[in-house]
Design an enzyme around this catalytic site. Structure first.
Site, short mmCIF file in Angstrom:
data_model
loop_
_atom_site.label_atom_id
_atom_site.label_comp_id
_atom_site.label_asym_id
_atom_site.label_seq_id
_atom_site.Cartn_x
_atom_site.Cartn_y
_atom_site.Cartn_z
N CYS B 162 0.81 -1.23 0.00
CA CYS B 162 0.00 0.00 0.00
C CYS B 162 0.84 1.27 0.00
O CYS B 162 0.30 2.37 0.00
CB CYS B 162 -0.97 -0.06 1.16
SG CYS B 162 -1.93 -1.59 1.05
N HIS B 301 -2.34 7.49 6.91
CA HIS B 301 -2.62 6.27 6.15
C HIS B 301 -3.93 5.64 6.65
O HIS B 301 -4.72 5.13 5.86
CB HIS B 301 -1.46 5.28 6.32
CG HIS B 301 -1.64 3.99 5.60
ND1 HIS B 301 -1.66 3.92 4.23
CD2 HIS B 301 -1.82 2.72 6.04
CE1 HIS B 301 -1.84 2.66 3.86
NE2 HIS B 301 -1.94 1.91 4.95
N GLU B 312 -0.39 3.78 14.08
CA GLU B 312 -0.05 5.01 13.35
C GLU B 312 -0.19 6.25 14.24
O GLU B 312 0.65 7.16 14.18
CB GLU B 312 -0.94 5.15 12.11
CG GLU B 312 -0.51 6.31 11.23
CD GLU B 312 -1.31 6.43 9.94
OE1 GLU B 312 -2.17 5.56 9.70
OE2 GLU B 312 -1.08 7.38 9.19
N LYS B 333 -9.40 8.25 3.70
CA LYS B 333 -9.91 6.93 3.28
C LYS B 333 -11.36 6.77 3.70
O LYS B 333 -12.08 5.92 3.17
CB LYS B 333 -9.06 5.82 3.88
CG LYS B 333 -7.71 5.63 3.18
CD LYS B 333 -7.01 4.35 3.63
CE LYS B 333 -5.69 4.14 2.91
NZ LYS B 333 -4.63 5.04 3.38
N HIS B 338 -9.53 2.41 0.37
CA HIS B 338 -8.11 2.11 0.22
C HIS B 338 -7.78 1.71 -1.21
O HIS B 338 -8.11 0.60 -1.63
CB HIS B 338 -7.74 1.00 1.20
CG HIS B 338 -6.27 0.83 1.40
ND1 HIS B 338 -5.33 1.36 0.54
CD2 HIS B 338 -5.57 0.21 2.37
CE1 HIS B 338 -4.13 1.04 0.96
NE2 HIS B 338 -4.24 0.35 2.08
N PHE B 398 1.67 -3.49 3.75
CA PHE B 398 1.90 -4.85 4.25
C PHE B 398 3.35 -5.21 3.92
O PHE B 398 3.83 -4.91 2.83
CB PHE B 398 0.98 -5.85 3.52
CG PHE B 398 -0.38 -6.03 4.15
CD1 PHE B 398 -0.65 -5.62 5.44
CD2 PHE B 398 -1.39 -6.66 3.43
CE1 PHE B 398 -1.90 -5.82 6.01
CE2 PHE B 398 -2.64 -6.86 3.99
CZ PHE B 398 -2.90 -6.44 5.28
#
Lengths: 82, 425
Positions: B162, B301, B312, B333, B338, B398
């Site tokens: 991502c 994110h 985060e 988002k 996403h 990831f």
């Protein structure tokens, strides 16, 4: 199957798969001018093989062939001369 | 070979669930209007919330072109074309090897790949149609753009999950700064709303179910009741060039791309680590020559997973220190979901829009903030008439690759804005 039949089948396939107008697809039309590349040709050959129930052994075309030259190669294959 | 620290953004283009051009994107952001809707991938009985681009693009391409173009590449070509035209460019051949294309994607031509597996496993075909590999390979989007616009220098595909388009943009920035190229098109594309990709992500148990009251509010980053991530499709691209090069061309810029930080967790294939994320943020600040307190907005994110958002928030505290209490943070988002390989670039673009339009985009549907995600959240509604000089966009993938990008208002060059109405209260 004669050359006229082969040309007709190729014209139909190019029209149905790739949206080319049949009146553009005369024997003298060159593939590059039509925007047709080697992968498009393979796609058309697969259609033809499926329709005819045969395998085309030698597909060595001259550089930037015309439709007429493509037809000649296929006719040679079908005649068993390839 | 000349080098320049000053790199600017002169073009932007987008195809997304919240707009297929910049005007539509800004309209969605200014009203925090969600582009998330119901999606039932073919062959699955389950319905998912997803960021769907509500149109097909097959009318944009000829039937001769379409066999090699998965939906992923169709969107990539269209978004890149918009960005390139927006920068006043079209054909890069005169640049020879001094123009580059930096692309990010996670799954490439997923729909084409799944179609072939269906033929292989169900119809028992042993050979695919001739175009299959060209449409499924991950670098196809980059190649298609390069061919169409004659980008003849580095044409490179990044796959850092991502963070893919984030590393693509960051590496483009470095290539310009280091003098290898003068100009770059950078971005990403993703078309993951296919049965195999959706089913596989569902396997992680990280996907949100459709919100019962309104599917549009299914993605709720930082909220106490957040329920998981929402997958989306789309593409976005920017044009980057040295400020000197833009001046020579006589074009204005949206903003400077002032800093890039990349750091990896080295920790876990799926779980993020605050230290790695914070390091990427610190490196980006250092690269931009800024202190944390000088950042006016952070686009996070935050995907709305239980663990990820918490990590985060912690990372922002680690990197920003005292300034974490005051810097406004949001995760957009909540309205676009996403976009995986296109997430970083879309969110950077939104960060740029925050600067050009002087507003703070919101985290929608943030009615109750999770106490473990305490930050200065821009909750529910955008905040208008806020001067933003410098801002950060952060992405984490990831596998542990983290990217932070810093943008800032350019003080000397003519300012450019998306062609949109002025936003106000």
């Amino acid at each position: 199957m004669d050359k006229a039949d082969i040309l007709s089948r190729i014209q139909t396939s190019l029209h149905e798969r790739f949206g080319l107008e049949v009146d553009q697809l005369g024997e003298s039309a060159r593939l590059r001018d039509l925007g047709v590349d080697s992968l498009h040709v393979v796609e058309i050959m697969l259609d033809l093989e499926a329709e005819l129930g045969t395998s085309l052994v030698d597909l060595s075309f001259p550089p930037n062939p015309s439709l007429g030259e493509v037809v000649a190669v296929i006719a040679r294959n079908l005649a068993g001369d390839a | 070979m000349t080098s320049s620290r000053d790199v600017v953004i002169t073009g932007m283009g987008v195809v997304s669930p919240v707009g297929c051009d910049m005007e539509e994107l800004v309209s969605h952001l200014s009203t925090a209007r969600s582009g998330i809707r119901l999606c039932t991938p073919r062959g699955l009985s389950k319905t998912f919330p997803a960021g769907v681009v509500p149109r097909t693009f097959t009318d944009v391409f000829t039937k001769l072109e379409l066999p090699t173009l998965d939906r992923c590449q169709q969107m990539a070509i269209i978004a890149a074309r918009q960005a390139i035209a927006d920068a006043g460019l079209g054909d890069f051949s005169a640049y020879k090897q001094r123009a580059g294309l930096y692309y990010g994607t996670v799954r490439g031509g997923a729909e084409t790949e799944e179609g072939w597996y269906e033929q292989l496993l169900i119809e028992h075909k042993e050979t695919s149609r001739p175009f299959t590999i060209m449409a499924l390979m991950h670098n196809a989007g980059a190649a298609q753009i390069s061919i169409r616009h004659q980008i003849l220098g580095p044409v490179v595909t990044h796959s850092t999950a991502c963070a893919s388009s984030g590393t693509a943009i960051g590496e483009a920035l470095r290539a310009i700064r280091d003098g290898y190229i003068d100009i770059a098109v950078a971005g990403g594309a993703e078309a993951p709303l296919t049965p195999a990709v959706m089913g596989a992500f569902d396997g992680t148990r990280a996907l949100a179910a459709p919100d019962k009251s309104d599917v549009g509010r299914s993605c709720r980053p930082f909220a106490k009741d957040r329920a998981g991530l929402v997958l989306s499709e789309g593409a976005a691209f920017i044009v980057l060039e040295s400020a000197e090069h833009a001046r020579r061309r006589g074009v204005p810029c949206y903003a400077s791309l002032a800093g890039y930080g990349v750091a990896s967790d080295g920790y876990h294939i799926a779980s993020p680590k605050a230290e790695g994320e914070a390091t990427a943020m610190r490196l980006a600040l250092e690269d931009a020559g800024l202190m944390p307190a000088e950042i006016d907005y952070v686009n996070a994110h935050a995907t709305a997973t239980k663990g990820g958002d918490m990590v985060e928030a912690n990372a922002i505290h680690m990197a920003f220190g005292e300034a974490a209490k005051t810097v406004p943070v949001s995760s957009t988002k909540s309205i676009h979901g996403h976009l995986m390989g296109a997430a970083s670039v879309l969110e950077l673009m939104i960060t740029v829009v925050a600067i050009t339009e002087s507003f703070l985009p919101a985290t929608a549907y943030l009615d109750e903030i999770d106490s473990q995600c305490e930050l200065n959240h821009v909750a529910n509604s955008p905040i208008f008439d806020r001067q933003i000089e410098r801002a950060m966009s952060f992405s984490a993938g990831f596998g542990g690759t983290n990217v932070a990008l810093v943008v800032s208002k350019h003080r000397e060059m003519p300012a450019k804005r998306p062609s949109i109405p002025v936003l106000s209260k």
